[in-house]
Every structure is written in C-alpha cells, then in structure tokens.
Design an enzyme around this catalytic site. Structure first.
Site: not given
Length: 417
Positions: A134, A211, A214, A237, A375
């Site tokens: 991202h 990261d 997700q 999220k 993104c």
C-alpha cells in the site's frame, strides 16, 4: 463484553452469523431503494452497536482529557484509553508497554520512518519493499531515501499474485537494513508468510516492519510469534472508529528512538534549557488523543475477541469460496490475485467495462464495492492496468448478499453492452 445479540454461546459453540449481522445498524439500511450489500470492508469495516455505544457513552458519561486530571472523569477517561492499549496487547500477544496508540497504520509507519529509520540509515544502505505494498508502506520510505541517500529495492510477484520468496531471499544482501512488507495485500488478498520472512530477515540483521492493516480484522494475529521488529495496525478496518490504531515495537527500539512529535503528555519535565521526555510508549503520544475513538476500539477488540478470530477467518473463507465460484461463471471476468490461502478480497475487471462504470451502476443496485487504484499504483502498473473493481468481504456478510451481488453484476454488465 460479548456480541450484543449473544451470537456466540458462552460455551464457545458455533457462531450464529445471522444474529451477528443484526449487531451492525448500518447493514440494515437501503441504498437507492434496495437492501445494502456492503462489499468494501478492505476500505473500512462497519461498526457493531457495541462500538457505537462505547463512543456515545464516553461523550455522555466520561468526557475528559487523559493523564492530566485527578478528578473522577479524568480517571475514567484515562482508564478507557489505557484499557484499549491493554486489550490490543492481549489480542495480539504482546506487552502493553510496547504498544504506541496512534491514528492508524499510516501514522505508525511514518513513526518508524522518521524516528527509527531517518536517524540511522545512510547512503549505501537499502530499504527492501514488495510490489504489493500500500502507498502507506511505500511513500514514507521514499521520503527517508530522499533525505538519506538510501536505495529502495523491490521484490516482485509471481503470476498468481504471491510474493516471489526466492527473489526476496536473494535480495537480502548485506546492505539491506530494513524490510517493509504487508501481512495481507489490500488488492490481491495474498497472505504473506510473515513469520518465515521475518525469521530469514533477522538472520541477515535486517529490521522488519509489517503492515497489518488487512490482517487484523480477518484472522488471528500473534505478533510475538511473527517475530517482527515493528507491526502497524489500524482500528477502523477492525470494526473500530476511524482515527485509531497502534504501532507495536520491540522495547529496545522504542527506548532508542527519539520522539516523533513534541508537545504535552510526552514529557516528564520541560525547561527552556532542555526537556526530559517520558518513557515509551507515552513519549510517542503527544497531545490529546482520540479518546472516544479508543474507547470504541477497546469495544471492537472485545467484540472480535468474543467472536473468536479463528471463527471469523473460517466464516470469511467460506464466503470467499462461494464468491469465487459465482464469479467464475461470468464470461469475460478476470480476477487479479489467485494465491493459495488468500484473504476474502477479490479484485477484478470485466471485459468491455470500465471499473468506475461498473461500480457506479452497482451502487444503483445497492451494492457497494471499491473501484480505482486502491492506493497501490505500482502493483496495478505491474499487471498493466489502470484500475480494478474490488469486492472485499467480512464476517458480517452473507451468502445471500453474494448471490445479490452477482445478479447485480450480470445486470449492469448487460447495460454496458
């Protein structure tokens, strides 16, 4: 806290997913006169009533600033804020004093970039990224590279959208000082083997940044078992409020890193001839935080924990299998990202139809999906495309919604010729 409807029995039995769905007020509404089908959870997750009520309750009953007052409201606000830290730590199997509360993954990665990387990296060093990152895990490293002379190297993908692990290992050379990698791709759904990646990186003395945006909403995450140096997560999220998130970091890094932003609360003593900074993690939490948001995030963690993340993952995998089966029946539809074990994210294009046109017409049918570049410009460039549609599922979706989505997709495709 348990789900508001008691959707999971106290004995840990099967989850009643229909009752879970009833916990989400927004999912009950209509869009353009049709029942809403919300397939954009990779963009932001919907909020259960328990989270909405926690934010509302903070402002109605506990509103005060944190760590600054000895009165009752100040103590209650501070406890709600700090309890979010403790809950996140327990949820991810780390220690609370290693959790920096912040506005989300973007802030967390920038904190690492400016507070850890910028003072340490120099010309001749290399930052290793992957093609699927991202922008929030690309742009901060570019800014560091511009200021330090550090090079950026990119690990490419295999045709199915999985990471080329052989290339990754080959690029772990002596000049690489930092590796930044997504746990789960927001476009492809690819789940990277971050535990194995971090273990290999550490053999080469490479610091690792994961990261987790997700991953956190969709599967069990044990940060201690992953073995990274830094793990970034975002609250909105994972059923929490916007403007919330956290950075986990190894204690030795937090102690060695200088503050990123200066102000109140991150200090022990201020004089004009110098300042004594607070201990970590507080030295990275300057100013008044989103206290109500973290009260909500604590409620979101409680909610997900009560459901059980293994149950959440299994539910979403069942939904994904159904969606993939139905999409395979549509002529001219191509899915981008077919790695084994992927998360419930499907990026696709339909021959002869622009992604934005598809998404706009689907919205008329009450279906919310994402269209655009997500993104992730470098990733789409690698595929040789400008945009895709993206349907991203969550545990609160249903098999009936998948059928409604596919029916709507067939209808709007016909309108586009």
């Amino acid at each position: 806290m348990t789900p508001a409807t008691g959707a999971r029995p106290a004995d840990g039995g099967p989850v009643d997913w229909a009752r879970v769905r009833d916990d989400f007020p927004l999912l009950q509404r209509q869009v353009n006169g049709k029942p809403l089908v919300y397939f954009d959870s990779a963009n932001t997750g919907q909020k259960p009533a328990a989270v909405i009520e926690a934010v509302n309750d903070f402002y109605r009953q506990h509103n005060a600033n944190v760590s600054r007052a000895v009165h009752t409201l100040g103590g209650e606000a501070t406890e709600l804020y700090e309890s979010a830290r403790r809950k996140l730590a327990r949820f991810t199997n780390v220690r609370p004093e290693e959790v920096v509360l912040c506005s989300g993954t973007t802030f967390a990665i920038n904190l690492v970039a400016y507070s850890w990387a910028l003072p340490r990296l120099k010309a001749g060093d290399t930052i290793l990224l992957t093609r699927m990152e991202h922008h929030a895990n690309i742009v901060p490293w570019q800014l560091v590279a511009q200021r330090t002379g550090t090079r950026i190297e990119v690990v490419e993908l295999l045709p199915d959208g999985s990471l080329d692990l052989d290339m990754l290992r080959a690029k772990m050379t002596a000049d690489v000082k930092l590796l930044a990698v997504a746990h789960v791709s927001n476009v492809l759904g690819t789940v990277n083997p971050v535990r194995e990646i971090c273990r290999e990186a550490h053999r080469h003395g490479i610091v690792t940044v994961v990261d987790g945006s997700q991953a956190m909403p969709h599967r069990p995450v044990d940060i201690a078992a992953i073995g990274c140096d830094f793990y970034a997560l975002t609250g909105h999220k994972m059923c929490g409020p916007t403007g919330t998130g956290a950075l986990w970091a190894r204690r030795q890094h937090l102690e060695a890193m200088p503050p990123f932003i200066g102000g109140g609360e991150m200090i022990k003593e201020v004089r004009f001839d110098g300042t004594v900074f607070n201990d970590a993690p507080q030295k990275f939490e300057a100013g008044t935080p989103n206290i109500a948001g973290f009260a909500g995030l604590g409620a979101a963690v409680d909610y997900l924990d009560a459901l059980g993340m293994a149950n959440v993952e299994a539910r979403e995998q069942a939904l994904l299998a159904h969606l993939e089966e139905e999409l395979a029946k549509i002529d001219g539809l191509r899915v981008y990202g077919t790695a084994p074990g992927k998360a419930a994210v499907v990026s696709f294009l339909v021959e002869g139809a622009h992604a934005h046109d598809l998404a706009t017409l689907l919205d008329i049918e009450g279906v919310a999906i994402r269209s655009g570049q997500h993104c992730a410009h470098p990733l789409l460039q690698w595929f040789g495309i400008g945009t895709t549609c993206r349907a991203s599922l969550a545990f609160y979706n249903t098999h009936g919604e998948i059928e409604a989505f596919v029916a709507a997709l067939r209808k709007v495709r016909g309108l586009l010729g």
